[in-house]
Design an enzyme around this catalytic site. Structure first.
Site, short mmCIF file in Angstrom:
data_model
loop_
_atom_site.label_atom_id
_atom_site.label_comp_id
_atom_site.label_asym_id
_atom_site.label_seq_id
_atom_site.Cartn_x
_atom_site.Cartn_y
_atom_site.Cartn_z
N PRO A 1 0.85 -1.20 0.00
CA PRO A 1 0.00 0.00 0.00
C PRO A 1 0.88 1.25 0.00
O PRO A 1 1.62 1.50 0.95
CB PRO A 1 -0.81 -0.13 1.30
CG PRO A 1 -0.01 -1.06 2.16
CD PRO A 1 0.74 -1.97 1.25
N ASP B 1 6.02 2.06 1.82
CA ASP B 1 5.13 0.93 2.05
C ASP B 1 4.48 1.15 3.41
O ASP B 1 5.13 1.03 4.46
CB ASP B 1 5.95 -0.37 2.03
CG ASP B 1 5.08 -1.62 2.18
OD1 ASP B 1 3.91 -1.49 2.62
OD2 ASP B 1 5.57 -2.71 1.88
N HIS B 2 3.18 1.48 3.40
CA HIS B 2 2.51 1.88 4.63
C HIS B 2 2.33 0.72 5.61
O HIS B 2 1.96 0.94 6.77
CB HIS B 2 1.15 2.50 4.29
CG HIS B 2 0.74 3.58 5.25
ND1 HIS B 2 1.35 3.81 6.46
CD2 HIS B 2 -0.26 4.52 5.17
CE1 HIS B 2 0.78 4.82 7.08
NE2 HIS B 2 -0.21 5.28 6.32
N ARG B 3 2.59 -0.50 5.18
CA ARG B 3 2.53 -1.62 6.11
C ARG B 3 3.70 -1.58 7.10
O ARG B 3 3.61 -2.11 8.21
CB ARG B 3 2.58 -2.95 5.35
CG ARG B 3 1.42 -3.18 4.40
CD ARG B 3 1.64 -4.44 3.59
NE ARG B 3 2.89 -4.36 2.80
CZ ARG B 3 3.39 -5.37 2.10
NH1 ARG B 3 2.78 -6.54 2.10
NH2 ARG B 3 4.51 -5.22 1.41
#
Length: 543
Positions: free
Chosen positions: A338, A514-516
């Site tokens: 994401p 990467d928002h994770r």
């Protein structure tokens, strides 16, 4: 002597196939071990494939432009018992093998008693005695030559290194290479006009002679006849991958393409036959659509319509090689990680001044000093302070790996697509060393001379889209990395200093994460940290 097969090796980790771009050898060439024999494009690299033997090239089994799976035989060699190259006078190869596998995989006996041969061998399939000397021809061409009663050694080969193809055998027959061919031509002429055979090596439409006659049949009529009488509805047709792509691009069903070739008992179609059939179908459609008139007028109108369609129609470009690899990588990254992008702008007047002073010193050492080495040093300083941006998420193991190496990938735009060479151990190199390495990588990337290993092992990527214009973007992460920094164009822009609007050199920054793994607040703090180094370049002396 022995024949050795060479399968396409895995030229890179995880590679399942490669496009054979160019053969570097031809049948009959003597090669030494580790000598490059082919160029194969896989992932984002153009790789030279070396020979594993000292020997002589016997046969090339893949076409240029063909997508070849790893593990498929692409070339055969003739080698001595000890692996040395076979001398020209030592090779016992004859024009036609004494025993050749048939379509069921069985091998014919090496010799047959004379009396038995007279009972079992049909007279019409006996080929003339082969002439002396080496002849390079695949089994299908040799089989076709026997069926047509042609001495394959008398056929002029048009393939690589003089290799005889099926089309060469047919052309030899049609040019009067055998008595049977001459008799067949005479019989055809007595019977009347001959339809165009789009499965042969001749053009799809018969050229008209100078007085406007062409056997009483126009080009459009001949093409229409060929298209309408072509065998259709075969349940299975064999063809090389490159041929299937050509058929798809031409809008042709392979099962409709006429052919008299077979492989393993199945119909086999070549790219040449596909093109001839496509031309015939096109000509037939044009003839049907055009107004009825004189034969030469019909032919002229058909030709003009064909040229117009080619000029005004859409262009198709193969989606393969580097472009397909880029697409798959971007798709995997975008649909796996994401993405969140953070934008900011650094005021870099001091950096511009520092670089201008050092640029002359670098030139004295034959080094081109750009802004990129300064940015790379600033990025590494930020990665050390915020290690999650120099990481990899391993979902299967449910762990985040914080990398302790600082290997920065540098995206380079080339005619073949985007390539990302990786500068290793950026934290341990000086500005001039980085400048020299970046220039070398960029030059070799544009020349397609990067090795696969030089594009692996990155932990963070930087892309300079400002080099072609623009300020901000939303760059896609080079998965499985977790962040990428995009650089906009360095220009003078209005900024506010002490309540006054002044012109200053600014560098727009676009960070995708990467928002994770990385939170937006961490991304903002990382960018601020990098900007501090860029706005105060003397801090780079601490790195």
């Amino acid at each position: 002597m022995a024949t050795k097969e060479f399968k396409l090796p895995d030229v890179g980790e995880g590679v399942a196939e490669g496009e054979l771009v160019n053969w570097l050898v031809a049948p009959g060439d003597a090669v030494s071990e580790d000598q490059p024999v082919a160029e194969v494009e896989t992932d984002k690299a153009l790789v030279e494939v070396p020979s594993p033997y000292d020997g002589t090239v016997k046969e090339l089994l893949a076409e240029e432009g063909e997508i070849v799976p790893v593990g498929e035989v692409i070339i055969t060699f003739t080698v001595g018992d000890d692996g040395d190259a076979a001398g020209a006078g030592e090779e016992p190869e004859e024009a036609e093998p004494a025993a050749e596998p048939d379509s069921e995989g069985e091998t014919a006996p090496e010799s047959v008693p004379e009396a038995e041969a007279e009972e079992t061998a049909p007279a019409e399939t006996d080929a003339p005695e082969p002439t002396e000397g080496r002849v390079f021809a695949p089994p299908s061409a040799r089989r076709l030559a026997r069926e047509l009663g042609v001495d394959v050694a008398a056929v002029d080969g048009s393939g690589p290194g003089g290799r005889v193809t099926d089309a060469d055998v047919r052309a030899h027959v049609e040019s009067g290479g055998t008595a049977d061919a001459a008799d067949a031509d005479a019989e055809a002429e007595s019977a009347g006009p001959k339809d165009v055979d789009v499965g042969s090596s001749e053009p799809a439409a018969t050229p008209r002679d100078t007085d406007g006659a062409a056997g009483g049949t126009s080009a459009g009529d001949g093409a229409a006849s060929a298209a309408s009488t072509s065998p259709a509805g075969r349940e299975r047709t064999l063809a090389a991958p490159a041929t299937r792509r050509a058929a798809e691009e031409a809008g042709v069903d392979l099962d409709d393409v006429p052919t008299d070739e077979t492989r393993e008992g199945e119909a086999f179609v070549t790219a040449e036959q596909v093109q001839q059939y496509a031309d015939a179908v096109t000509a037939a459609k044009e003839a049907d659509a055009g107004a009825a008139g004189a034969a030469d007028a019909t032919a002229g109108a058909g030709a003009a319509a064909g040229e117009g369609a080619a000029a005004g129609g859409d262009e198709t470009v193969p989606y393969r090689g580097v472009r397909r690899t880029i697409g798959r990588q971007m798709e995997e990254s975008k649909y796996t990680a994401p993405h969140v992008s953070h934008h900011d702008t650094a005021v870099i007047d001091d950096l511009v001044e520092a670089r201008a002073e050092l640029k002359e010193r670098a030139a004295e050492r034959d080094v081109k000093l750009t802004y990129l080495p300064f940015v790379m040093k600033a990025l590494v300083a930020g990665l050390k302070e915020f290690p999650y941006l120099n990481s990899e998420l391993r979902e299967d193991d449910e762990e985040i790996v914080l990398k302790k190496e600082y290997n920065v990938g540098v995206a380079v735009a080339t005619d073949a697509g985007l390539m990302v060479p990786v500068v290793k151990d950026v934290d341990g190199k000086s500005l001039l060393e980085l400048a020299e390495e970046v220039t070398d990588f960029a030059d070799r990337a544009r020349e397609r001379k990067l090795s696969r290993s030089e594009m692996q092992g990155g932990t963070f990527t930087v892309t300079n889209f400002g080099a072609v214009g623009g300020e901000y973007a939303t760059p896609i992460i080079n998965y499985p990395e977790t962040a990428i920094m995009g650089l906009g164009a360095i220009e003078q822009r209005p900024v506010v200093e002490d309540g006054e609007v002044v012109a200053a050199h600014t560098l727009p920054l676009s960070l995708s994460i990467d928002h994770r793994v990385i939170d937006g607040a961490v991304a903002a703090r990382f960018t601020n940290y990098v900007m501090e180094y860029l706005e105060n370049p003397q801090l780079l002396l601490l790195e």
